[in-house]
Design a protein around this motif. Structure first.
Motif, PDB file in Angstrom:
ATOM      1  N   GLU A 134      47.853  54.175  38.049  1.00 34.74           N
ATOM      2  CA  GLU A 134      47.236  54.701  39.259  1.00 34.74           C
ATOM      3  C   GLU A 134      46.500  53.592  40.017  1.00 34.74           C
ATOM      4  O   GLU A 134      46.214  52.534  39.451  1.00 34.74           O
ATOM      5  N   PRO A 135      46.195  53.831  41.311  1.00 36.81           N
ATOM      6  CA  PRO A 135      45.683  52.743  42.161  1.00 36.81           C
ATOM      7  C   PRO A 135      44.485  51.999  41.590  1.00 36.81           C
ATOM      8  O   PRO A 135      44.449  50.764  41.620  1.00 36.81           O
ATOM      9  N   PHE A 136      43.500  52.720  41.060  1.00 37.80           N
ATOM     10  CA  PHE A 136      42.301  52.036  40.589  1.00 37.80           C
ATOM     11  C   PHE A 136      42.577  51.204  39.334  1.00 37.80           C
ATOM     12  O   PHE A 136      41.897  50.212  39.082  1.00 37.80           O
ATOM     13  N   PHE A 137      43.563  51.615  38.549  1.00 38.60           N
ATOM     14  CA  PHE A 137      43.935  50.806  37.386  1.00 38.60           C
ATOM     15  C   PHE A 137      44.514  49.482  37.854  1.00 38.60           C
ATOM     16  O   PHE A 137      44.236  48.421  37.285  1.00 38.60           O
ATOM     17  N   ASN A 138      45.309  49.560  38.913  1.00 39.59           N
ATOM     18  CA  ASN A 138      45.881  48.327  39.470  1.00 39.59           C
ATOM     19  C   ASN A 138      44.776  47.421  40.023  1.00 39.59           C
ATOM     20  O   ASN A 138      44.833  46.203  39.878  1.00 39.59           O
ATOM     21  N   GLU A 139      43.768  48.049  40.666  1.00 36.43           N
ATOM     22  CA  GLU A 139      42.629  47.267  41.165  1.00 36.43           C
ATOM     23  C   GLU A 139      41.908  46.592  39.991  1.00 36.43           C
ATOM     24  O   GLU A 139      41.511  45.438  40.072  1.00 36.43           O
ATOM     25  N   MET A 140      41.753  47.355  38.932  1.00 36.64           N
ATOM     26  CA  MET A 140      41.034  46.849  37.764  1.00 36.64           C
ATOM     27  C   MET A 140      41.777  45.674  37.126  1.00 36.64           C
ATOM     28  O   MET A 140      41.168  44.634  36.822  1.00 36.64           O
ATOM     29  N   THR A 141      43.082  45.814  36.959  1.00 36.40           N
ATOM     30  CA  THR A 141      43.857  44.737  36.340  1.00 36.40           C
ATOM     31  C   THR A 141      43.920  43.509  37.257  1.00 36.40           C
ATOM     32  O   THR A 141      43.900  42.375  36.788  1.00 36.40           O
ATOM     33  N   SER A 142      43.936  43.773  38.558  1.00 43.26           N
ATOM     34  CA  SER A 142      43.918  42.668  39.509  1.00 43.26           C
ATOM     35  C   SER A 142      42.602  41.905  39.408  1.00 43.26           C
ATOM     36  O   SER A 142      42.569  40.673  39.423  1.00 43.26           O
ATOM     37  N   PHE A 143      41.514  42.657  39.279  1.00 47.73           N
ATOM     38  CA  PHE A 143      40.189  42.054  39.119  1.00 47.73           C
ATOM     39  C   PHE A 143      40.150  41.221  37.829  1.00 47.73           C
ATOM     40  O   PHE A 143      39.662  40.084  37.819  1.00 47.73           O
ATOM     41  N   SER A 194      42.608  39.876  36.295  1.00 54.19           N
ATOM     42  CA  SER A 194      43.453  38.701  36.483  1.00 54.19           C
ATOM     43  C   SER A 194      42.707  37.612  37.247  1.00 54.19           C
ATOM     44  O   SER A 194      42.739  36.437  36.880  1.00 54.19           O
ATOM     45  N   ASP A 195      41.989  38.026  38.297  1.00 50.86           N
ATOM     46  CA  ASP A 195      41.226  37.063  39.102  1.00 50.86           C
ATOM     47  C   ASP A 195      40.150  36.371  38.277  1.00 50.86           C
ATOM     48  O   ASP A 195      39.872  35.187  38.453  1.00 50.86           O
ATOM     49  N   GLN A 196      39.511  37.166  37.405  1.00 50.65           N
ATOM     50  CA  GLN A 196      38.382  36.637  36.631  1.00 50.65           C
ATOM     51  C   GLN A 196      38.837  35.931  35.353  1.00 50.65           C
ATOM     52  O   GLN A 196      38.013  35.328  34.661  1.00 50.65           O
ATOM     53  N   GLY A 197      40.117  36.093  35.017  1.00 45.68           N
ATOM     54  CA  GLY A 197      40.586  35.566  33.744  1.00 45.68           C
ATOM     55  C   GLY A 197      40.120  36.429  32.583  1.00 45.68           C
ATOM     56  O   GLY A 197      39.876  35.950  31.485  1.00 45.68           O
ATOM     57  N   TRP A 198      39.981  37.735  32.853  1.00 49.37           N
ATOM     58  CA  TRP A 198      39.519  38.677  31.832  1.00 49.37           C
ATOM     59  C   TRP A 198      40.697  39.485  31.293  1.00 49.37           C
ATOM     60  O   TRP A 198      41.813  39.406  31.797  1.00 49.37           O
ATOM     61  N   LEU A 199      40.386  40.296  30.282  1.00 50.12           N
ATOM     62  CA  LEU A 199      41.394  41.173  29.709  1.00 50.12           C
ATOM     63  C   LEU A 199      40.802  42.564  29.515  1.00 50.12           C
ATOM     64  O   LEU A 199      39.593  42.710  29.331  1.00 50.12           O
ATOM     65  N   CYS A 200      41.677  43.552  29.557  1.00 52.48           N
ATOM     66  CA  CYS A 200      41.258  44.916  29.227  1.00 52.48           C
ATOM     67  C   CYS A 200      41.513  45.070  27.733  1.00 52.48           C
ATOM     68  O   CYS A 200      42.649  45.269  27.291  1.00 52.48           O
ATOM     69  N   ALA A 201      40.448  44.969  26.951  1.00 51.98           N
ATOM     70  CA  ALA A 201      40.574  44.860  25.493  1.00 51.98           C
ATOM     71  C   ALA A 201      41.277  46.066  24.871  1.00 51.98           C
ATOM     72  O   ALA A 201      42.126  45.908  23.985  1.00 51.98           O
ATOM     73  N   SER A 217      35.629  39.083  28.885  1.00 49.70           N
ATOM     74  CA  SER A 217      35.943  37.742  29.362  1.00 49.70           C
ATOM     75  C   SER A 217      36.797  37.042  28.313  1.00 49.70           C
ATOM     76  O   SER A 217      36.909  37.504  27.170  1.00 49.70           O
ATOM     77  N   GLU A 218      37.367  35.931  28.711  1.00 51.72           N
ATOM     78  CA  GLU A 218      38.240  35.197  27.784  1.00 51.72           C
ATOM     79  C   GLU A 218      37.483  34.786  26.521  1.00 51.72           C
ATOM     80  O   GLU A 218      37.993  34.882  25.407  1.00 51.72           O
ATOM     81  N   ALA A 219      36.213  34.375  26.707  1.00 56.62           N
ATOM     82  CA  ALA A 219      35.406  33.949  25.554  1.00 56.62           C
ATOM     83  C   ALA A 219      35.131  35.123  24.615  1.00 56.62           C
ATOM     84  O   ALA A 219      35.139  34.970  23.391  1.00 56.62           O
ATOM     85  N   ALA A 220      34.890  36.297  25.200  1.00 55.88           N
ATOM     86  CA  ALA A 220      34.599  37.477  24.373  1.00 55.88           C
ATOM     87  C   ALA A 220      35.856  38.007  23.698  1.00 55.88           C
ATOM     88  O   ALA A 220      35.794  38.552  22.587  1.00 55.88           O
ATOM     89  N   TRP A 221      36.991  37.836  24.345  1.00 51.92           N
ATOM     90  CA  TRP A 221      38.256  38.357  23.812  1.00 51.92           C
ATOM     91  C   TRP A 221      38.540  37.797  22.421  1.00 51.92           C
ATOM     92  O   TRP A 221      39.057  38.495  21.546  1.00 51.92           O
TER      93      TRP A 221
END
Length: 380
Positions: A156-165, A167-174, A205-209
């Motif tokens: 859904e749209p907000f999930f795409n926004e979240m994954t885009s965010f 990606s921009d930050q270099g984070w992951l959805c754990a 974040s990448e460090a926390a991952w």
DNA sequence: GACAGTGCTGCTTGACACCT
DNA sequence: AGGTGTCAAGCAGCACTGTC
């Protein structure tokens, strides 16, 4: 270390449930506490060994509460597990953050309750993500865990926004990474229709991952239409905190300045800039026919540029020390939003005005007003 | 009879899902 | 995208009951 995120849908109703969760968690992130501002102390009754920090989303200045209560976020932590816990200032009712330190290892923990997935809420959703990024940017902590009801169902749209965010930050959805997007995982079941959705997530974040060891949904907890999301983390693998005085911190905090600060900035700039000597090489070579394109002239230009930027940075940092608003509210209606630089602020203001104008005109789906709103939103 | 406490009903609101 | 339905919590208003 165990993190649990739970949309409890009324803390008063789910008090016993949260209390039992506190027996197996070190940090609990709660959403939809539905607490009024004067009821925040109820969080202290959950477990006497836990510290707490909460926010109410209900504005009691508008008079007696009408209709159903809503919103509210809270963080609880086991006092015995951390050397220090500091609260991070944030003006958004949907976000709270703390910095937890165990020995020399620190993590930033955010609890968020994002708006429901609707096009009308896109601006609010992106605003929340921006504020999270700003908090992280200014916290000087590498390991970041963002827990909460992100109202972002895969596909859904907000999930795409979240994954885009992310990606921009270099984070992951754990939770998605650990459990798999096609795993059929769900954290919410509609009481009206029985449909299942995966709305609660944990962004890292990448460090926390590197420290995340497992993620699971506690399907045996039936106190709300949401299920708790549990994240296990090995804090021993978090990189040691570096407090070097030489660390390149961004010392410039953007925001409004009073007259005294502006004058201090002017004075500092004048004093430092006049000490920069304009390179003689450039005085003799300032036309576009210069045939000395060697690294020598470029290095001189680079040095001059860096000297100027350093002067401005130092002046900005020095003048801000005259500020009365060190990341706190200065007064009614006046605030400093950390990391909110002037370009984003202007774009946000423009988008906000165009959006409100669009709403005022009855939310037309085409035409000039609609086009302006869309364009300003893209810019923001 | 006056007062306090309790329980029910209707209304309001926010969140969310489903249907067109 | 917009309309509609469902659900739940808190409030106000009302009726009823118990106590003095």
């Amino acid at each position: 270390m165990t993190f649990i995120s739970y949309n409890c849908k009324s803390l008063k109703r789910s008090m016993d449930c949260v209390r039992s969760l506190s027996l197996q968690a070190d940090v609990i992130a709660l959403q939809e506490t539905w607490l009024l501002p004067h009821e925040i102390t109820e969080l202290g009754k959950i477990n006497k060994n836990f510290g707490y920090f909460g926010k109410s989303a209900i504005d009691t200045t508008k008079g007696v509460l009408r209709g159903r209560p809503y919103g509210g976020v809270a963080l609880l932590w086991d006092n015995s597990k951390f050397n220090s816990v500091s609260l991070i200032s944030c003006n958004n009712d949907r976000i709270i953050a703390i910095k937890i330190c165990s020995s020399d290892r620190c993590m930033l923990v955010c609890c968020v309750y994002m708006p429901v997935d609707s096009s009308d809420n896109l601006l609010d959703y992106v605003n929340c993500l921006s504020e999270i990024a700003a908090i992280v940017e200014n916290s000087n902590v590498e390991s970041v865990v963002v827990l909460g009801d992100l109202n972002s169902h895969p596909g859904e749209p907000f999930f795409n926004e979240m994954t885009s965010f992310c990606s921009d930050q270099g984070w992951l959805c754990a939770d998605v990474e650990m459990l798999g997007i096609d795993s059929g995982t769900y954290t919410y079941v509609s009481e009206a229709h029985g449909s299942r959705r995966w709305l609660d997530h944990c962004l890292v974040s990448e460090a926390a991952w590197k420290s995340i060891t497992s993620a699971k949904v506690l399907y045996d907890v039936y106190w709300s239409d949401h299920f708790p999301l549990e994240i296990q983390c090995d804090i021993a693998t978090v990189r040691l905190k570096l407090d070097s005085p030489c660390a390149p911190l961004n010392k410039v905090v953007w925001g409004d300045r009073d007259q005294i600060q502006i004058e201090a900035y002017n004075k500092s700039c004048n004093e430092m800039l006049k000490q920069i000597e304009f390179p003689q090489e450039l005085s003799q070579c300032c036309d576009n026919l210069c045939d000395n394109v060697s690294l020598e002239h470029r290095a001189i230009i680079d040095n001059l540029y860096n000297s100027i930027v350093n002067c401005l940075t130092k002046a900005a940092s020095y003048s801000h020390k005259h500020s009365n608003c060190q990341l706190k509210r200065k007064g009614k209606g006046e605030r400093c939003v950390i990391g909110w630089n002037k370009h984003v602020r202007e774009a946000h203001w423009d988008a906000r005005q165009k959006f409100l104008n669009w709403v005022w005109y009855g939310k037309p789906r085409q035409g000039h007003i609609y086009e302006l709103m869309i364009a300003s939103r893209k810019t923001f």
